[in-house]
Design a protein around this motif. Structure first.
Motif, mmCIF file in Angstrom:
data_model
loop_
_atom_site.group_PDB
_atom_site.id
_atom_site.type_symbol
_atom_site.label_atom_id
_atom_site.label_comp_id
_atom_site.label_asym_id
_atom_site.label_seq_id
_atom_site.Cartn_x
_atom_site.Cartn_y
_atom_site.Cartn_z
ATOM 1 N N HIS A 15 -2.846 -6.524 -10.473
ATOM 2 C CA HIS A 15 -4.071 -5.918 -9.934
ATOM 3 C C HIS A 15 -5.207 -6.315 -10.869
ATOM 4 O O HIS A 15 -5.189 -5.951 -12.050
ATOM 5 C CB HIS A 15 -3.935 -4.395 -9.876
ATOM 6 N N ARG A 17 -8.590 -5.974 -9.797
ATOM 7 C CA ARG A 17 -9.793 -5.232 -9.379
ATOM 8 C C ARG A 17 -10.955 -6.198 -9.149
ATOM 9 O O ARG A 17 -10.767 -7.393 -9.043
ATOM 10 C CB ARG A 17 -10.176 -4.149 -10.404
ATOM 11 N N ASN A 41 -5.319 -4.240 -3.035
ATOM 12 C CA ASN A 41 -5.539 -2.809 -2.775
ATOM 13 C C ASN A 41 -6.800 -2.318 -3.495
ATOM 14 O O ASN A 41 -6.735 -1.402 -4.313
ATOM 15 C CB ASN A 41 -4.311 -1.987 -3.184
ATOM 16 N N SER A 102 0.632 4.868 -2.998
ATOM 17 C CA SER A 102 0.064 4.431 -4.275
ATOM 18 C C SER A 102 -1.455 4.348 -4.128
ATOM 19 O O SER A 102 -2.016 4.931 -3.210
ATOM 20 C CB SER A 102 0.693 3.099 -4.694
ATOM 21 N N HIS A 134 5.687 -2.553 -1.521
ATOM 22 C CA HIS A 134 5.921 -1.415 -2.410
ATOM 23 C C HIS A 134 6.848 -0.503 -1.616
ATOM 24 O O HIS A 134 6.396 0.181 -0.703
ATOM 25 C CB HIS A 134 4.572 -0.750 -2.713
ATOM 26 N N LYS A 223 3.469 3.821 -10.449
ATOM 27 C CA LYS A 223 4.364 3.918 -9.292
ATOM 28 C C LYS A 223 5.110 2.609 -9.173
ATOM 29 O O LYS A 223 4.484 1.568 -9.318
ATOM 30 C CB LYS A 223 3.566 4.152 -8.015
ATOM 31 N N ASP A 251 2.692 -6.126 -12.605
ATOM 32 C CA ASP A 251 2.070 -4.943 -12.003
ATOM 33 C C ASP A 251 1.029 -4.349 -12.949
ATOM 34 O O ASP A 251 0.794 -3.126 -12.926
ATOM 35 C CB ASP A 251 3.101 -3.896 -11.582
ATOM 36 N N HIS A 255 -6.906 1.145 -15.113
ATOM 37 C CA HIS A 255 -7.716 2.283 -14.672
ATOM 38 C C HIS A 255 -8.550 2.734 -15.864
ATOM 39 O O HIS A 255 -8.049 2.736 -16.991
ATOM 40 C CB HIS A 255 -6.831 3.447 -14.216
ATOM 41 N N PRO A 267 -2.015 6.427 -10.850
ATOM 42 C CA PRO A 267 -0.894 5.668 -11.407
ATOM 43 C C PRO A 267 -1.308 4.222 -11.690
ATOM 44 O O PRO A 267 -2.111 3.652 -10.955
ATOM 45 C CB PRO A 267 0.149 5.720 -10.286
HETATM 46 C C1 NCD Z 1 -1.063 0.160 -8.689
HETATM 47 C C2 NCD Z 1 -2.593 0.228 -8.800
HETATM 48 O O1 NCD Z 1 -3.100 0.919 -9.682
HETATM 49 O O2 NCD Z 1 -3.248 -0.465 -8.027
HETATM 50 N N1 NCD Z 1 -0.510 1.280 -9.382
HETATM 51 C C3 NCD Z 1 0.747 1.427 -9.849
HETATM 52 O O3 NCD Z 1 1.062 2.498 -10.364
HETATM 53 N N2 NCD Z 1 1.643 0.463 -9.769
HETATM 54 C C4 NCD Z 1 -0.638 0.099 -7.268
HETATM 55 C C5 NCD Z 1 0.797 -0.294 -7.013
HETATM 56 O O4 NCD Z 1 1.272 -1.349 -7.415
HETATM 57 O O5 NCD Z 1 1.508 0.470 -6.366
#
Ligand code: NCD
Ligand code: ZN
Ligand code: ZN
Length: 343
Positions: A15, A17, A41, A102, A134, A223, A251, A255, A267
């Motif tokens: 991710h 962002r 996402n 998630s 997922h 998650k 993954d 955040h 998460p």
């Molecule tokens: C991910 C996210 O923050 O975008 N979070 C996570 O806990 N893994 C989303 C995801 O992969 O499910």
């Protein structure tokens, strides 16, 4: 102990962002990994060809040599035509985060309704697009709530049905965290594979929650949540086994500290700055350094039908303390010592 040279790795689940966070996290990945499968996402999810093109441009503007592998999210409005156009625009994966399992998945398709999307999934199958998922079930069909620790295993029967109904679909089960799912993947046909994270090889549920399910460390909260020590060992065993069905997807999911320290922390673990050194440490501890290159640099590319990277990367034997944060984001294992370094 000598330094290690391996083929440059790919991160098959990340991710990144957008906007300021993208700027702050991207180089940790693009300096080390040739490619990464970029999840869509976002607050405004990546769901069309147009979204794919503009997101890819935003990434490339900041890291021109990096090769993002783009994806689109399967949402309730996704059609076969949308999938086809996204594929033509370069999306290699169709990603499912089921409804409310998630981050940013309120419009995610429910596993219970997956059959409604078979025409879409059959199009993905014909195109050779990867169905990246997922796999957690948060509610039974009669709406009973499923506890966090049981959600991955509860999703297995839905996965089994999909494999049976659309046998040619290439499926990657993302960030798997239980012995049961690992065993299921081993038994599944060869068009079914899984990504493994480094944090699921390190953490157990006790690092995340107390016995009542209260989060004790929001920075270890992700998650699917890490499970028992037996599950953690199964993750390591799969990772270091040399089985091509298991490959690396960090993954890494940044955040901001303000969100992580709020009453309802989101998460996600920001692991990109430690990804390769930490993997190295895990493989070394488990006497499997000879399997690292396959896990991090070969099996994922092969499953996605991509050429292997040609360049090499040197991993040096050098101790360093992981910085605790970068730009308002806590780094996984901040303050801890790692024995391998990639700079
Ligand atoms: C991910 C996210 O923050 O975008 N979070 C996570 O806990 N893994 C989303 C995801 O992969 O499910
Ligand atoms: Zn996920
Ligand atoms: Zn993810």
């Amino acid at each position: 102990m000598k330094n290690l040279f391996i083929r440059k790795p790919d991160d098959m689940h990340i991710h990144l962002r957008r906007g300021e966070v993208l700027t702050n996290v991207l180089l940790f990945t693009s300096n080390i990994f040739t490619r990464a499968v970029v999840m869509g996402n976002l607050q405004k999810p990546i769901i069309t060809a147009k979204n794919v093109i503009s997101y890819r441009m935003e990434i490339l503007k900041q890291a021109p040599k990096f090769k993002p592998i783009m994806s689109i999210m399967l949402v309730n409005s996704t059609t076969a035509e949308i999938v086809k156009n996204a594929y033509l625009a370069g999306a290699k994966a169709l990603k499912l985060i089921p409804e409310n399992t998630s981050i940013n998945s309120t419009d995610g398709v429910s596993l219970i309704d997956l059959e409604k999307f078979y025409p879409v999934l059959k199009t993905a199958q014909e195109l050779g697009m990867i169905f990246s998922g997922h796999w957690e079930l948060n509610r039974h069909p009669l709406k009973e709530f499923i506890p966090e620790l049981k959600r991955e295993v509860a999703a297995i029967s839905y996965l089994e049905k999909l494999i049976h109904d659309i046998p040619g679909l290439k499926i990657v089960v993302e960030h798997i965290s239980t012995k049961e799912m690992i065993e299921f993947i081993k038994r599944a046909p060869k068009n079914v594979a899984a990504t493994l994270t480094a944090h699921h090889a390190v953490l157990t549920i006790d690092d995340v929650m107390d016995k009542n399910g209260k989060i004790v460390n929001p920075y270890n909260y992700c998650k699917p949540v890490p499970k028992s020590d037996n599950d953690r060992k199964a993750v390591i065993e799969a990772m270091t086994s040399g089985n091509p069905k298991f490959f690396f997807g960090s993954d890494s999911a940044p955040h901001l500290i303000v969100k992580k320290e709020s009453l309802k922390p989101p998460p996600g673990i920001f692991s990109a700055p430690v990804a390769l050194p930490l993997l190295c440490q895990i493989f070394k501890t488990n006497k499997a350094l000879d399997k690292l290159e396959k896990f991090a640099s070969e099996f994922g590319a092969k499953f996605y039908g991509l050429e292997l990277n040609k360049e090499k990367i040197e991993i040096t034997r050098r101790e360093w303390i992981v910085p605790s944060q970068h730009a308002d984001i806590r780094i996984f294992m901040g303050g801890e010592k790692l024995s391998w370094s990639v700079v």
